[in-house]
Design an enzyme around this catalytic site. Structure first.
Site, PDB file in Angstrom:
ATOM      1  N   TYR A  71       2.618 -11.777  -3.849  1.00 61.62           N
ATOM      2  CA  TYR A  71       3.847 -11.138  -4.317  1.00 61.62           C
ATOM      3  C   TYR A  71       3.862  -9.664  -3.953  1.00 61.62           C
ATOM      4  CZ  TYR A  71       1.446  -8.766  -8.198  1.00 61.62           C
ATOM      5  OH  TYR A  71       0.625  -7.950  -8.935  1.00 61.62           O
ATOM      6  N   ARG A  86       2.161  -4.994   3.700  1.00 64.74           N
ATOM      7  CA  ARG A  86       1.112  -5.491   2.801  1.00 64.74           C
ATOM      8  C   ARG A  86       1.335  -6.969   2.467  1.00 64.74           C
ATOM      9  NH1 ARG A  86       0.155  -2.261  -2.637  1.00 64.74           N
ATOM     10  NH2 ARG A  86       2.041  -3.379  -3.245  1.00 64.74           N
ATOM     11  N   LYS A 145      -2.754  -9.310  -2.643  1.00 63.79           N
ATOM     12  CA  LYS A 145      -1.862  -9.232  -3.814  1.00 63.79           C
ATOM     13  C   LYS A 145      -1.407 -10.631  -4.206  1.00 63.79           C
ATOM     14  CE  LYS A 145       1.660  -6.063  -5.643  1.00 63.79           C
ATOM     15  NZ  LYS A 145       0.893  -5.774  -6.852  1.00 63.79           N
ATOM     16  N   GLU A 194     -10.055  -0.361 -10.561  1.00 70.45           N
ATOM     17  CA  GLU A 194      -8.650   0.049 -10.677  1.00 70.45           C
ATOM     18  C   GLU A 194      -8.109  -0.424 -12.014  1.00 70.45           C
ATOM     19  OE1 GLU A 194      -6.147  -1.920  -7.725  1.00 70.45           O
ATOM     20  OE2 GLU A 194      -7.375  -3.726  -7.841  1.00 70.45           O
ATOM     21  N   LEU A 223      -6.626  -3.103  -4.723  1.00 68.54           N
ATOM     22  CA  LEU A 223      -5.398  -3.228  -3.945  1.00 68.54           C
ATOM     23  C   LEU A 223      -5.121  -1.891  -3.252  1.00 68.54           C
ATOM     24  CD1 LEU A 223      -2.989  -5.242  -3.430  1.00 68.54           C
ATOM     25  CD2 LEU A 223      -1.729  -3.802  -5.029  1.00 68.54           C
TER      26      LEU A 223
HETATM   27  N1  PDD Z   1       1.132  -3.817  -9.246  1.00 72.20           N
HETATM   28  N2  PDD Z   1      -3.599  -2.327  -8.223  1.00 72.20           N
HETATM   29  C1  PDD Z   1      -3.122  -3.492  -8.710  1.00 72.20           C
HETATM   30  C2  PDD Z   1      -4.096  -4.515  -9.199  1.00 72.20           C
HETATM   31  C3  PDD Z   1      -1.732  -3.722  -8.756  1.00 72.20           C
HETATM   32  O1  PDD Z   1      -1.273  -4.883  -9.228  1.00 72.20           O
HETATM   33  C4  PDD Z   1      -0.842  -2.706  -8.311  1.00 72.20           C
HETATM   34  C5  PDD Z   1       0.646  -2.893  -8.317  1.00 72.20           C
HETATM   35  C6  PDD Z   1      -1.397  -1.505  -7.824  1.00 72.20           C
HETATM   36  C7  PDD Z   1      -0.549  -0.380  -7.312  1.00 72.20           C
HETATM   37  O2  PDD Z   1       0.076  -0.713  -6.108  1.00 72.20           O
HETATM   38  P1  PDD Z   1       1.471  -0.072  -5.678  1.00 72.20           P
HETATM   39  O3  PDD Z   1       1.313   1.404  -5.744  1.00 72.20           O
HETATM   40  O4  PDD Z   1       1.673  -0.574  -4.307  1.00 72.20           O
HETATM   41  O5  PDD Z   1       2.506  -0.575  -6.655  1.00 72.20           O
HETATM   42  C8  PDD Z   1      -2.781  -1.367  -7.779  1.00 72.20           C
HETATM   43  C9  PDD Z   1       2.547  -4.128  -9.330  1.00 72.20           C
HETATM   44  C10 PDD Z   1       3.404  -2.947  -9.603  1.00 72.20           C
HETATM   45  C11 PDD Z   1       2.715  -5.240 -10.341  1.00 72.20           C
HETATM   46  O6  PDD Z   1       1.844  -6.096 -10.378  1.00 72.20           O
HETATM   47  O7  PDD Z   1       3.722  -5.270 -11.063  1.00 72.20           O
END
Ligand code: PDD
Length: 283
Positions: A33, A52, A149, A182, A206
């Site tokens: 996703y 990504r 992801k 993270e 991620l």
């Molecule tokens: N999540 N790490 C994890 C495990 C994440 O699920 C996310 C983003 C990030 C940050 O990635 P980005 O800056 O590309 O949003 C880091 C999304 C927002 C979610 O699961 O809703």
């Protein structure tokens, strides 16, 4: 206004938006996703999110359901149909529908594609940025490829619930060496002596798009940056801390496991990053 979702080629009412019970995303988390932010009616950083998604699909050996150009059209159509000015678009691609069998389906199946829209109040987020959030730390219990992801988010869900139960907003995962990986849905950062520190990219985290963008914003500001792992102990002794994600942008962390970071208030470096990140997004 009725909410509209996209499901496998059709724009449908959100209430009736459905995938089959034997969708492999539902049965095996066999799906990936993305989440993109929409600000003032415009999708932010779409290109890197699509790139990504491509890497995540390749990681699970799921074929690309449509071209990036076609997917952009679908995303913008969902945005338009929902009259979404500020919020997020969620899009998910699963391997498809097949009789339950752990191995990949023998026959060719079409990936399932779903897109939904959600309104967000960015003013509320801006307010939260002035106060900061609390996080707890918790053992890293996710599978070994958080860089993909995937919708395999059970460990994230449980960690977030544990945080909420303990009066915190989020949890930072900690690996066997005591190093922070993270957050449950965000990348973790600390600041020490004006140096920005965030874990280097690997299979363990991620590759956040916000992380990437903020690194370039900080670089343009001439700030000192170091991409390396940091321990929970180091984080608790940092001057400031924060998280980054598509839904939080840059969100200060003022307490870790009940321990104040710095003086327990949002620090000067965070304030500067928040300001310049908004300038970047709105500019
Ligand atoms: N999540 N790490 C994890 C495990 C994440 O699920 C996310 C983003 C990030 C940050 O990635 P980005 O800056 O590309 O949003 C880091 C999304 C927002 C979610 O699961 O809703």
């Amino acid at each position: 206004l009725s909410r509209i979702a996209y499901v496998n080629g059709s724009y449908v009412y959100h209430l009736g938006a459905m995938v089959h019970v034997e969708d492999r995303g539902y049965q095996f988390s066999d799906a990936v996703y993305e989440v993109v932010a929409v600000l003032n009616g415009k999708i932010l950083d779409l290109e890197p999110h699509l790139a990504r998604l491509g890497r995540s699909l390749a990681g699970l050996q799921i074929g690309s359901p449509m071209s990036n150009k076609a997917l952009s059209v679908v995303l913008n159509e969902v945005r338009r149909l929902n009259r979404l000015r500020n919020g997020i678009l969620y899009f998910q691609v699963s391997r498809g529908v097949a009789t339950r069998e752990h191995g990949f389906p023998n026959t060719e199946v079409k990936p399932s594609v779903v897109v939904t829209a959600k309104r967000l109040n960015f003013d509320a987020i801006k307010k939260k940025q002035q106060l900061g959030i609390n996080v707890i730390t918790t053992a890293e219990t996710r599978w070994a490829r958080p860089d993909i992801k995937s919708v395999c988010l059970l460990a994230n869900v449980l960690a977030k619930a544990k945080a909420n139960k303990n009066g915190a907003t989020d949890a930072w995962f900690v690996d066997n060496d005591g190093m922070v990986t993270e957050g449950t849905a965000n990348n973790a950062w600390i600041i020490k002596d004006n140096m920005l520190i965030t874990r280097e990219l690997s299979n363990d985290i991620l590759a956040g798009i916000t992380r990437h963008t903020l690194l370039s914003v900080a670089n343009d500001l001439g700030m000192k940056i170091c991409e390396r792992s940091f321990s929970v102990v180091e984080a608790k002794g940092a001057d400031e801390a924060f998280i980054t994600s598509t839904t939080n942008f840059v969100m200060p962390v003022v307490k870790i496991d009940e321990q104040k970071i710095g003086d327990g208030k949002v620090g000067q470096v965070c304030k500067k990053l928040i300001k310049f990140y908004w300038n970047y997004l709105e500019g």
